[in-house]
Design a protein around this motif. Sequence first.
Motif, PDB file in Angstrom:
ATOM      1  N   UNK A   1      49.206  45.122 -67.106  1.00 53.80           N
ATOM      2  CA  UNK A   1      47.793  45.414 -67.301  1.00 53.80           C
ATOM      3  C   UNK A   1      47.132  44.377 -68.205  1.00 53.80           C
ATOM      4  N   UNK A   2      47.847  43.931 -69.211  1.00 52.63           N
ATOM      5  CA  UNK A   2      47.296  42.925 -70.120  1.00 52.63           C
ATOM      6  C   UNK A   2      47.010  41.616 -69.382  1.00 52.63           C
ATOM      7  N   UNK A   3      47.918  41.206 -68.517  1.00 51.65           N
ATOM      8  CA  UNK A   3      47.718  39.966 -67.761  1.00 51.65           C
ATOM      9  C   UNK A   3      46.509  40.077 -66.840  1.00 51.65           C
ATOM     10  N   UNK A   4      46.362  41.219 -66.176  1.00 50.10           N
ATOM     11  CA  UNK A   4      45.215  41.417 -65.290  1.00 50.10           C
ATOM     12  C   UNK A   4      43.920  41.500 -66.089  1.00 50.10           C
TER      13      UNK A   4
ATOM     14  N   UNK B   1      39.611  46.548 -69.125  1.00 52.21           N
ATOM     15  CA  UNK B   1      40.874  47.261 -69.291  1.00 52.21           C
ATOM     16  C   UNK B   1      41.043  48.350 -68.239  1.00 52.21           C
ATOM     17  N   UNK B   2      39.987  49.127 -67.990  1.00 52.75           N
ATOM     18  CA  UNK B   2      40.078  50.189 -66.979  1.00 52.75           C
ATOM     19  C   UNK B   2      40.241  49.600 -65.580  1.00 52.75           C
TER      20      UNK B   2
ATOM     21  N   UNK C   1      43.311  50.160 -63.012  1.00 53.40           N
ATOM     22  CA  UNK C   1      43.122  50.577 -61.618  1.00 53.40           C
ATOM     23  C   UNK C   1      43.891  49.664 -60.666  1.00 53.40           C
ATOM     24  N   UNK C   2      43.939  48.380 -60.961  1.00 59.40           N
ATOM     25  CA  UNK C   2      44.682  47.441 -60.118  1.00 59.40           C
ATOM     26  C   UNK C   2      46.180  47.738 -60.156  1.00 59.40           C
ATOM     27  N   UNK C   3      46.704  48.011 -61.353  1.00 57.14           N
ATOM     28  CA  UNK C   3      48.124  48.357 -61.462  1.00 57.14           C
ATOM     29  C   UNK C   3      48.404  49.642 -60.694  1.00 57.14           C
ATOM     30  N   UNK C   4      47.511  50.625 -60.843  1.00 60.22           N
ATOM     31  CA  UNK C   4      47.689  51.898 -60.135  1.00 60.22           C
ATOM     32  C   UNK C   4      47.622  51.702 -58.623  1.00 60.22           C
ATOM     33  N   UNK C   5      46.758  50.800 -58.158  1.00 58.10           N
ATOM     34  CA  UNK C   5      46.651  50.521 -56.728  1.00 58.10           C
ATOM     35  C   UNK C   5      47.966  49.958 -56.195  1.00 58.10           C
TER      36      UNK C   5
END
Length: 207
Positions: free
Chosen positions: A138-141, A161-162, A166-170
């Motif tokens: 998440x930090x990298x994104x 951050x949110x 969301x990208x990680x969750x996707x």
Amino acid sequence: MSSPHRTKLTAKGAATRRRIVEGAAAEIRARGAAATTLDDIRARTATSKSQIFHYFPGGKEELLYAVAAREADRVLQDQEPHLSDLSTWQSWRDWRDAVVLRYRHQGVDCPLGVLVTELGRTTPAAQALTGRLIEQWQQALRTGIRRMQDGGAIDRRLDADRTAAALVAAVQGGVVILMSTGGITHLEAALDTTLSLLRRSTPPPAT
């Protein structure tokens, strides 16, 4: 479980420990975590039982943790060099393709998932390992989104951050479906849709 081995190692010791971890990872991929014994790992790595317990005093459980940590690192390594350079829309597209390629090659067998299950998903060790992976990802994104905001490609009002979460969750949602069905369509759809929405988040026109 015992904490990971933290004693300062010589270069030779570090190489031996790494060889044991890599050999254990290969054995687990071939046999599965539950079926792999320390004798199997010892035979594959040409090490003695005393050597294994020297580097992993907690035995198989501690070694499994080390292999799981290695697999977690590979999740992010397989997304490089794109994950560390999300500064253009092309780099985001390249990152998307790297993620899809990684999980297409992995298929339904997820070594990290198997290892975390073996360690116990609700144990502090497994939760800490998973949490560290998600936090780093998440930090990298988030860094990539902020770079795009600084460059004027994405609206600064967007919560970086949110959006990264969301990208990680996707990705993870698509991977869960992949592991259940063998199909990668949902992972591709989740990534493409999320990135499309991100790309539409353009700054408002100057007044």
